[in-house]
Design a protein around this motif. Structure first.
Motif, mmCIF file in Angstrom:
data_model
loop_
_atom_site.group_PDB
_atom_site.id
_atom_site.type_symbol
_atom_site.label_atom_id
_atom_site.label_comp_id
_atom_site.label_asym_id
_atom_site.label_seq_id
_atom_site.Cartn_x
_atom_site.Cartn_y
_atom_site.Cartn_z
ATOM 1 N N ILE A 1 0.826 -1.207 0.000
ATOM 2 C CA ILE A 1 0.000 0.000 0.000
ATOM 3 C C ILE A 1 0.861 1.259 0.000
ATOM 4 C CG2 ILE A 1 -1.966 -1.105 1.097
ATOM 5 C CD1 ILE A 1 -1.030 -0.012 3.759
ATOM 6 N N ALA A 2 2.177 1.097 0.196
ATOM 7 C CA ALA A 2 3.140 2.199 0.107
ATOM 8 C C ALA A 2 4.514 1.570 -0.045
ATOM 9 C CB ALA A 2 3.066 3.096 1.341
ATOM 10 N N GLU A 3 5.538 2.395 -0.233
ATOM 11 C CA GLU A 3 6.885 1.868 -0.443
ATOM 12 C C GLU A 3 7.358 1.053 0.752
ATOM 13 O OE1 GLU A 3 9.127 1.791 -2.931
ATOM 14 O OE2 GLU A 3 7.561 2.528 -4.242
ATOM 15 N N ASP A 4 6.992 1.469 1.975
ATOM 16 C CA ASP A 4 7.456 0.783 3.176
ATOM 17 C C ASP A 4 6.335 0.063 3.912
ATOM 18 O OD1 ASP A 4 10.215 1.779 3.037
ATOM 19 O OD2 ASP A 4 9.330 3.728 3.473
ATOM 20 N N ASP A 5 5.145 0.057 3.347
ATOM 21 C CA ASP A 5 3.986 -0.542 4.009
ATOM 22 C C ASP A 5 3.425 -1.683 3.162
ATOM 23 O OD1 ASP A 5 2.596 1.780 6.164
ATOM 24 O OD2 ASP A 5 4.345 2.233 4.970
ATOM 25 N N ARG A 6 2.983 -2.733 3.883
ATOM 26 C CA ARG A 6 2.408 -3.873 3.175
ATOM 27 C C ARG A 6 1.344 -4.510 4.064
ATOM 28 N NH1 ARG A 6 4.303 -6.387 -1.283
ATOM 29 N NH2 ARG A 6 3.503 -8.459 -1.732
ATOM 30 N N ILE A 7 0.255 -4.921 3.453
ATOM 31 C CA ILE A 7 -0.775 -5.647 4.181
ATOM 32 C C ILE A 7 -0.843 -7.065 3.624
ATOM 33 C CG2 ILE A 7 -2.158 -3.630 4.804
ATOM 34 C CD1 ILE A 7 -3.973 -4.214 2.435
ATOM 35 N N ASN A 8 -1.295 -8.006 4.448
ATOM 36 C CA ASN A 8 -1.376 -9.388 3.994
ATOM 37 C C ASN A 8 -2.607 -10.050 4.585
ATOM 38 O OD1 ASN A 8 -0.462 -10.816 6.630
ATOM 39 N ND2 ASN A 8 1.129 -9.287 6.257
ATOM 40 N N PHE A 9 -3.114 -11.046 3.861
ATOM 41 C CA PHE A 9 -4.281 -11.815 4.265
ATOM 42 C C PHE A 9 -3.985 -13.291 4.032
ATOM 43 C CE2 PHE A 9 -5.647 -7.747 2.554
ATOM 44 C CZ PHE A 9 -6.391 -7.222 3.606
ATOM 45 N N GLY A 10 -4.590 -14.129 4.836
ATOM 46 C CA GLY A 10 -4.361 -15.552 4.668
ATOM 47 C C GLY A 10 -5.519 -16.381 5.177
ATOM 48 N N LEU A 11 -5.588 -17.619 4.713
ATOM 49 C CA LEU A 11 -6.602 -18.578 5.150
ATOM 50 C C LEU A 11 -5.924 -19.934 5.258
ATOM 51 C CD1 LEU A 11 -9.659 -18.627 5.827
ATOM 52 C CD2 LEU A 11 -10.030 -19.486 3.488
ATOM 53 N N ALA A 12 -6.041 -20.577 6.435
ATOM 54 C CA ALA A 12 -5.338 -21.837 6.657
ATOM 55 C C ALA A 12 -6.216 -22.807 7.431
ATOM 56 C CB ALA A 12 -4.039 -21.587 7.422
ATOM 57 N N VAL A 13 -6.010 -24.095 7.167
ATOM 58 C CA VAL A 13 -6.688 -25.171 7.892
ATOM 59 C C VAL A 13 -5.665 -25.836 8.797
ATOM 60 C CG1 VAL A 13 -7.930 -27.354 7.699
ATOM 61 C CG2 VAL A 13 -8.333 -25.547 6.026
ATOM 62 N N ASP A 14 -6.043 -26.063 10.061
ATOM 63 C CA ASP A 14 -5.113 -26.652 11.022
ATOM 64 C C ASP A 14 -5.822 -27.726 11.835
ATOM 65 O OD1 ASP A 14 -2.438 -26.195 12.759
ATOM 66 O OD2 ASP A 14 -4.132 -26.485 14.115
ATOM 67 N N GLN A 15 -5.121 -28.816 12.071
ATOM 68 C CA GLN A 15 -5.611 -29.870 12.967
ATOM 69 C C GLN A 15 -4.535 -30.127 14.008
ATOM 70 O OE1 GLN A 15 -7.796 -33.543 11.638
ATOM 71 N NE2 GLN A 15 -5.967 -34.583 12.434
ATOM 72 N N THR A 16 -4.894 -29.984 15.265
ATOM 73 C CA THR A 16 -3.924 -30.120 16.352
ATOM 74 C C THR A 16 -4.383 -31.205 17.317
ATOM 75 O OG1 THR A 16 -3.294 -27.794 16.222
ATOM 76 C CG2 THR A 16 -2.786 -28.944 18.273
ATOM 77 N N LYS A 17 -3.489 -32.154 17.591
ATOM 78 C CA LYS A 17 -3.751 -33.214 18.582
ATOM 79 C C LYS A 17 -3.016 -32.841 19.865
ATOM 80 C CE LYS A 17 -3.687 -38.210 19.242
ATOM 81 N NZ LYS A 17 -3.245 -38.116 20.644
ATOM 82 N N ILE A 18 -3.724 -32.915 20.994
ATOM 83 C CA ILE A 18 -3.188 -32.446 22.262
ATOM 84 C C ILE A 18 -3.066 -33.615 23.232
ATOM 85 C CG2 ILE A 18 -3.477 -30.784 24.138
ATOM 86 C CD1 ILE A 18 -5.597 -29.454 22.190
ATOM 87 N N ASP A 19 -1.942 -33.682 23.921
ATOM 88 C CA ASP A 19 -1.723 -34.670 24.978
ATOM 89 C C ASP A 19 -1.529 -33.930 26.292
ATOM 90 O OD1 ASP A 19 -1.779 -36.917 23.277
ATOM 91 O OD2 ASP A 19 0.298 -36.550 22.690
#
Length: 699
Positions: free
Chosen positions: A519-537
């Motif tokens: 959006i400018a020389e020193d500025d940047r925006i980002n977007f993302g979408l992720a799927v995660d599966q976490t097993k907990i002990d």
């Protein structure tokens, strides 16, 4: 008939009529005395061929030409029945060059240096060249402060008219600077002035920096630093009257004395602009760093001149010239400046050319350009283009030239020359951290895939806490506007039981896609979408909230996570910042599509304040907040922690915040859903290191 010429130079310089002979037609030419030199080489230097007339003048030319080759110690010409006999005594060839006692230099580097002065294996031996080589070798040692060096050269005759050259070197101890004195200073203390110097007396770190060893080049730089110090504080008449460097008879100690005259302090009485104002004077005036009543500063004059030139360059005046003319009043101790502006002719850029990019495609470089072809020359846009090429990481060096177009008075070309570096690497490594202990890592990365500018990385690392395998791909220019696209897949195991945090283990697998937009020389925006599966002990020693979370939601949690972020980086350096601002904000939301529901956000702000000489103050603030929604809890493994390097120094990793006693009566950290960290750190060079930026300390 037989006629003999006097040897070499005597015949050439003192030819006598008594030795005169009648010119004749040459029937044949013979060469005698050669061992290594080919006869054809000798023939090529003779000014006469078989069948041509031979005279005294040509005889003199022949002897001079053969001597000039440097191949021969003596040359004679004889004539037998119209046959020319060339008798030569060859100089020996250098068979080998050896060094004994060399510790300060690499032998191969020395041989390369001596070759540049004419002494090398297989070359013709020349005593004068050997003397020059010996002096050059001694000069190299003197430059390193080894004034007691002794060099003995031995020339050993070998078979087949060859010689061996041996340099026997006794290096001795490097001379140390025992004292640096400044005489004539009244306004500033000597200690303050000596802090400007790179050269110094022996200290506890000078064994590494070598700053206690005298160097003429370093002393010249220190003198200029001293001069700038005074000129930037108003002392326009400052002068260095004498510089004395003395060494003790045993050549171990050096004493340096500078005699100076400080003069009087000057102030600015007036500042004016004159010349052709192609840019309104109201826009140029703020660029002048000098104001009436200010103390004179040479740096301010230079900065003003550069700022004015750059401003004109941004309007297409690539060859603008700005001169600062002083008017000095020695009685009032005042100086007035008139900045004369000559913009020259306005020019535009005809073509942008690239060279040196053997692997990287032209389009990868061209999309980083901020200067356009056919547009007016813009100095700021060209410099910005160079910076963007540097930041790609594909090149070791980027150079820019703007030559005028032949036959045109208002056109230039912008020529970018790059030196490519290897962008693909296979890395195997081992490391140690206070938190994770021994870490093994491996990665295969290509930051410039097939010269397209795309990046792909396969990374694996194993530590005591984190074990990860991840594959990533990024296309930084998915669209011509600079929209980037990338994807990641990963498998990550987390085992923080070795830390002072609550006991649990997790194993995650997932993948996602991300987009970035400048959006400018020193500025940047980002977007993302992720799927995660976490097993907990969890374990018997785990805290009740952890066990409750697993009982309520199961030991396997799935989430569809949307992310958004913004970053601004205006620091002067990525590795060694001293000024500028860095800001970063991020938001992570587990959407209601799958099991988890939470929001997690953070913001960081860093501000660097320079104090000169590598000293800087850094103020850092970091806040974070996370919470579950829609009746769901925040997963405990998404908690924030504080403590340790990068957070709050002086505390062990992740030990700050809420704590509890486990079944073994051991205190552990739970983390929390809110965090606020503030740091103030003072960075300074390591004492005795001088201006070396390879490391620094902080408090």
């Amino acid at each position: 008939m037989k006629s003999k010429f006097l040897p070499g130079l005597i015949a050439a310089l003192f030819a006598s009529p008594a030795l005169a002979f009648e010119p004749f037609v040459v029937k044949d030419i013979r060469v005698e005395g050669i061992q290594r030199t080919e006869a054809g080489t000798v023939f090529s230097y003779l000014p006469v061929k078989v069948g041509e007339r031979f005279s005294e003048e040509k005889a003199s030319q022949a002897i001079k030409a053969l001597f000039a080759t440097g191949f021969f110690k003596d040359v004679r010409l004889e004539v037998e029945n119209d046959v020319i006999v060339v008798l030569v005594d060859e100089r020996p060839a250098i068979s080998q060059i050896d060094f004994v006692g060399i510790k300060e230099f690499e032998k191969d580097a020395l041989k390369k240096g001596l070759k540049e002065v004419g002494l090398a294996e297989s070359r013709i031996f020349d005593r004068a060249v050997l003397d020059r080589a010996e002096q050059e070798l001694k000069r190299q040692y003197l430059a390193k402060g080894l004034y007691g060096v002794q060099i003995t050269t031995t020339v050993t005759p070998l078979e087949r008219n060859r010689v061996g050259v041996n340099f026997n070197v006794v290096e001795g101890e490097a001379a140390k600077i025992r004292q640096i004195s400044v005489i004539g200073n009244k306004v500033f203390k000597e200690k303050e002035l000596l802090e400007l110097f790179t050269l110094t007396t022996p200290g506890w770190m000078t064994w590494y920096s070598k700053s206690d060893q005298y160097s003429k080049q370093k002393l010249s730089a220190d003198i200029e630093a001293l001069r700038s110090f005074y000129l930037n504080r108003g002392y326009l008449d400052f002068s260095i009257d004498s510089t004395q460097v003395s060494i003790t008879p045993d050549k171990k100690d050096i004493y340096i004395t500078l005699s100076i005259t400080e003069g009087e302090k000057y102030t600015i009485s007036d500042v004016k602009l004159a010349g052709t104002m192609v840019v309104p004077e109201a826009e140029l005036q703020p660029l002048v760093k000098l104001k009436a009543g200010d103390t004179f500063s040479r740096d301010s004059v230079t900065a003003s001149t550069k700022a004015l030139s750059d401003r004109l360059g941004n309007e297409g005046y690539a060859f603008a010239n700005v001169n600062a003319a002083p008017e000095v009043d020695k009685v009032k101790r005042e100086v007035a400046f008139t900045f004369f502006v000559d913009p020259g002719r306005r020019v535009y850029v005809r073509k942008i050319n690239f060279a040196g990019n053997a692997r990287t495609r032209d389009e990868v470089l061209r999309r980083e350009m901020r200067q356009m072809e056919g547009a007016w020359y813009d100095g700021a846009a060209i410099n910005r283009s160079k910076v963007r090429l540097d930041r790609l990481g594909y090149f070791e060096d980027v150079a820019i030239e703007t030559p005028a177009v032949p036959g045109s008075t208002d056109q230039v070309d912008a020529n970018f020359t790059v030196k490519e570096r290897a962008t693909g690497n296979l890395m195997l490594g081992a490391g140690f951290s206070s938190a994770e202990k021994v870490i093994l890592s491996a990665s295969i990365a290509q930051q410039n895939l097939f010269g397209t500018g795309n990046a792909m990385t396969l990374q694996m690392n194993t530590g005591r806490i984190n074990r990860t395998i991840a594959l990533s791909f990024t296309n930084p220019y998915w669209t011509v506007d600079g929209v980037s696209i990338g994807w990641d897949v990963y498998q990550r195991n987390v085992d923080p039981t070795s830390l002072s945090v609550a006991t649990y283990k997790s194993s995650s697998i997932g993948g996602g896609v991300r987009f970035g937009y400048p959006i400018a020389e020193d500025d940047r925006i980002n977007f993302g979408l992720a799927v995660d599966q976490t097993k907990i002990d969890v374990f018997d020693t785990s805290p009740a909230p952890y066990i409750s979370f697993v009982n309520n939601f199961g030991d396997t949690a799935r989430s569809l996570v949307a992310t958004a972020g913004w970053a601004r980086d205006r620091r002067d350096s990525f590795l060694y910042p001293t000024s500028g601002v860095y800001q970063r904000a991020s938001l992570e939301v587990a959407t209601p599509v799958l099991d988890l529901r939470y929001v997690r956000g953070s913001y960081q702000h860093q501000h660097w304040f320079p104090f000169g000489g590598g000293h800087a103050l850094m103020i850092n603030g970091d806040v974070g907040y996370a919470h579950g929604y829609d009746g769901k809890e925040l997963p405990f493994y998404k908690n924030f922690y504080a403590g340790g390097i990068g957070s709050v120094r002086g505390y062990q990793q992740s030990t700050l915040g809420p704590r509890y006693l486990d079944a073994n009566n051991y205190t552990r950290s739970l983390g929390g859903n809110r965090r606020a960290v503030a740091n103030v750190e003072y960075y300074f060079p390591m004492p005795g290191q001088g201006k070396d930026k390879s490391m620094r300390l902080s408090l």
